[in-house]
Design a protein around this motif. Structure first.
Motif, short mmCIF file in Angstrom:
data_model
loop_
_atom_site.label_atom_id
_atom_site.label_comp_id
_atom_site.label_asym_id
_atom_site.label_seq_id
_atom_site.Cartn_x
_atom_site.Cartn_y
_atom_site.Cartn_z
N LEU A 313 0.81 -1.22 0.00
CA LEU A 313 0.00 0.00 0.00
C LEU A 313 0.84 1.27 0.00
O LEU A 313 0.56 2.21 -0.74
N ILE A 314 1.89 1.29 0.83
CA ILE A 314 2.69 2.51 0.89
C ILE A 314 3.44 2.74 -0.42
O ILE A 314 3.59 3.88 -0.87
N ASP A 315 3.88 1.66 -1.06
CA ASP A 315 4.60 1.83 -2.33
C ASP A 315 3.65 2.28 -3.43
O ASP A 315 4.01 3.12 -4.26
N ILE A 316 2.45 1.74 -3.45
CA ILE A 316 1.45 2.18 -4.43
C ILE A 316 1.15 3.67 -4.23
O ILE A 316 1.15 4.46 -5.18
N GLY A 317 0.90 4.05 -2.98
CA GLY A 317 0.56 5.44 -2.70
C GLY A 317 1.67 6.41 -3.06
O GLY A 317 1.44 7.45 -3.68
N VAL A 318 2.91 6.07 -2.68
CA VAL A 318 4.04 6.96 -2.95
C VAL A 318 4.36 7.03 -4.43
O VAL A 318 4.55 8.13 -4.98
N GLN A 319 4.42 5.89 -5.11
CA GLN A 319 4.75 5.90 -6.53
C GLN A 319 3.66 6.58 -7.36
O GLN A 319 3.96 7.31 -8.31
N ALA A 320 2.41 6.35 -6.99
CA ALA A 320 1.31 6.96 -7.74
C ALA A 320 1.31 8.47 -7.55
O ALA A 320 1.09 9.24 -8.51
N SER A 321 1.54 8.93 -6.33
CA SER A 321 1.61 10.38 -6.09
C SER A 321 2.82 10.99 -6.79
O SER A 321 2.75 12.12 -7.30
N HIS A 322 3.90 10.23 -6.86
CA HIS A 322 5.11 10.70 -7.54
C HIS A 322 4.85 10.92 -9.03
O HIS A 322 5.21 11.97 -9.60
N ILE A 323 4.21 9.95 -9.67
CA ILE A 323 3.89 10.07 -11.09
C ILE A 323 2.95 11.24 -11.34
O ILE A 323 3.10 12.00 -12.29
N THR A 324 1.96 11.41 -10.46
CA THR A 324 1.00 12.51 -10.60
C THR A 324 1.69 13.86 -10.43
O THR A 324 1.43 14.80 -11.20
N ASN A 325 2.56 13.97 -9.44
CA ASN A 325 3.31 15.21 -9.25
C ASN A 325 4.13 15.56 -10.48
O ASN A 325 4.15 16.72 -10.94
N GLN A 326 4.83 14.57 -11.04
CA GLN A 326 5.65 14.84 -12.22
C GLN A 326 4.81 15.21 -13.43
O GLN A 326 5.21 16.05 -14.24
N SER A 327 3.64 14.60 -13.56
CA SER A 327 2.74 14.96 -14.66
C SER A 327 2.33 16.42 -14.56
O SER A 327 2.27 17.13 -15.56
N ILE A 328 2.08 16.87 -13.34
CA ILE A 328 1.66 18.26 -13.11
C ILE A 328 2.78 19.23 -13.50
O ILE A 328 2.55 20.20 -14.22
N ILE A 329 4.00 18.97 -13.03
CA ILE A 329 5.08 19.93 -13.26
C ILE A 329 5.56 19.91 -14.71
O ILE A 329 5.92 20.95 -15.26
N PHE A 330 5.57 18.74 -15.35
CA PHE A 330 6.02 18.66 -16.74
C PHE A 330 5.02 19.31 -17.69
O PHE A 330 5.40 19.97 -18.65
N SER A 331 3.74 19.12 -17.43
CA SER A 331 2.72 19.71 -18.30
C SER A 331 2.72 21.23 -18.17
O SER A 331 2.37 21.94 -19.12
N GLY A 332 3.11 21.74 -17.01
CA GLY A 332 3.13 23.19 -16.81
C GLY A 332 4.36 23.86 -17.40
O GLY A 332 4.36 25.07 -17.63
N HIS A 333 5.42 23.07 -17.65
CA HIS A 333 6.68 23.64 -18.15
C HIS A 333 7.30 22.72 -19.20
O HIS A 333 8.36 22.13 -18.97
N PRO A 334 6.68 22.59 -20.36
CA PRO A 334 7.21 21.67 -21.38
C PRO A 334 8.58 22.06 -21.91
O PRO A 334 9.30 21.20 -22.43
N ASP A 335 8.98 23.32 -21.76
CA ASP A 335 10.28 23.77 -22.26
C ASP A 335 11.35 23.81 -21.17
O ASP A 335 12.48 24.22 -21.44
N ALA A 336 10.99 23.38 -19.96
CA ALA A 336 11.96 23.43 -18.87
C ALA A 336 11.85 22.17 -18.01
O ALA A 336 11.93 22.23 -16.79
N THR A 337 11.69 21.02 -18.66
CA THR A 337 11.47 19.78 -17.91
C THR A 337 12.66 19.41 -17.04
O THR A 337 12.49 18.91 -15.93
N ASN A 338 13.89 19.65 -17.53
CA ASN A 338 15.07 19.34 -16.73
C ASN A 338 15.09 20.14 -15.44
O ASN A 338 15.37 19.62 -14.36
N ARG A 339 14.79 21.42 -15.55
CA ARG A 339 14.90 22.29 -14.39
C ARG A 339 13.77 22.09 -13.38
O ARG A 339 14.01 22.07 -12.17
N VAL A 340 12.54 21.90 -13.85
CA VAL A 340 11.47 21.65 -12.88
C VAL A 340 11.65 20.28 -12.23
O VAL A 340 11.31 20.09 -11.06
#
Length: 392
Positions: A313-340
């Protein structure tokens, strides 16, 4: 002069994925081996837990100060030079004559083992537009397998041969990998035209100007702090409360990594569907999953089945939140993915280091109940922060 980038072949993609898994594993070999190290150097659990903390702090520093250079210098050259320091640090770990030297060496291992965070944007750069997401997901899968498999391998090696032998083996693996990367990996040329000062100032601007990036970084740091709060004291819990020897506890702690495969499967599955749902709502579900895992650790943590269910459960929760967080930051900055990604992952591993620090002392003073209190409290704080600061 514009230099065309090489194409991403299947062989190169596999090399990136395997390399990401093997390099990131260097950060996690120590966790199942802490009991053996503590016994070897005759030190307390809280002191030896500093090895994990220094590795995570080193990784955070490497992410913040080294990874942005990928926008300024040739990636392959950077990777090959960095590998030399990885090899030296792993060999130094195996040959260290005192526990005091293990802490700065662990910092260097963490600092240099950030190469997967160069491979991920590198895969996106080399892939065609219609295959970027698939390429990044494939490299991420290799990274996740490396995290999970490292604990299993080091636990087994530690039980059979000892903790130093694990680092000798890791050194040999890195030498082989350096040769393969030298022969097979194509060069990727930089696209940032400014200097290092301008590059680092751009990180500050991104962080200050984007509240969703700040919230994602906060959630990421707290989620990894909660996960580290479980993994760091696990081997000591198995020794003291399950009455296992250091070798057996090390082996078993590593095998619990197999249960974490659920997180890797979840991450691969969610990569294609999270954009179809409200991310704020999904995040609540994932954080609650982490909280439930800690309730299980508290109520049933003295049984193997309770630990297994909690790990899943903890691995599902952490990995799923991690993927969601990265989706949010990458979609907001498509030209600065390395830096975000640098900002997010730096916060991620600072959180992991703090979780390790707190839970090391909590276990020594209060035992397993202290660990569950720390880990569960961190998850609850994560939920509160999300509810307060997320956009409605």
């Amino acid at each position: 002069m514009n230099i065309s980038q090489p194409k991403l072949t299947t062989g190169i993609l596999w090399l990136m994925a395997i390399s990401s898994g093997l390099v990131v594993a260097n950060n996690y070999y120590n966790q199942p081996l802490l009991g053996l190290m503590a016994k070897d150097f005759n030190v307390s659990e809280s002191k030896i837990s500093g090895i994990t903390m220094f590795t995570q702090i080193g990784y955070a520093f490497g992410l913040f100060f080294f990874i942005p250079l990928g926008d300024m210098f040739r990636r392959k050259r950077m990777i090959l030079i960095d590998f030399i320091f990885i090899i030296i640090s792993l060999l130094s770990m195996a040959m260290s004559p005192s526990v005091e030297l293990l802490f700065p060496i662990s910092f260097i291992i963490g600092f240099t083992s950030v190469i997967p965070q160069l491979f991920i944007p590198m895969a996106a750069t080399l892939a065609t537009p219609d295959k970027k997401a698939k390429a990044v997901g494939f490299v991420m899968s290799g990274l996740l397998v490396g995290i999970l498999g490292s604990r299993v391998l080091s636990g087994y090696i530690g039980d059979i041969w000892g903790w130093k032998e694990m680092y000798y083996i890791a050194t040999f693996v890195m030498i082989i990998l350096w040769i393969l990367i030298y022969l097979q990996l194509p060069e990727v040329y930089p696209n940032f035209k400014g200097g290092y000062k301008e590059l680092m100032f751009s990180l500050s601007h991104l962080f200050k100007s984007d509240p969703s990036l700040r919230l994602s970084a906060l959630r990421g740091g707290l989620s990894f702090a909660s996960l580290s709060a479980f993994w760091t004291p696990l081997v000591f819990h198995l020794e003291k409360d399950f009455h296992l020897t250091s070798g057996n506890a090390s082996n078993l702690a590593g095998k619990f990594g197999l249960a974490g495969i659920a997180g890797a499967i979840t991450a691969a599955f969610l990569g294609g569907i999270i954009n179809k749902y409200n991310k704020s709502t999904l995040m609540i579900i994932f954080i609650v999953t982490i909280i439930i895992s800690w309730f299980i650790f508290y109520s049933f943590g003295n049984s193997y089945i309770g630990l297994i269910i909690g790990v899943i459960l903890i691995d599902i929760g952490v990995q799923a939140s991690h993927i969601t967080n990265q989706s949010i930051i990458f979609s907001g900055h498509p030209d600065a993915t390395n830096r975000v990604n640098t900002i997010y992952m730096t916060s991620y591993f600072i959180g992991g280091a703090l979780g390790t620090l707190m839970t090391g002392y909590a276990f020594e003073v209060f035992g397993w109940n202290g660990v569950t209190f720390v880990g569960g409290s961190i998850a609850i704080i994560m939920l509160i922060c999300h509810l307060i600061f997320s956009k409605k």
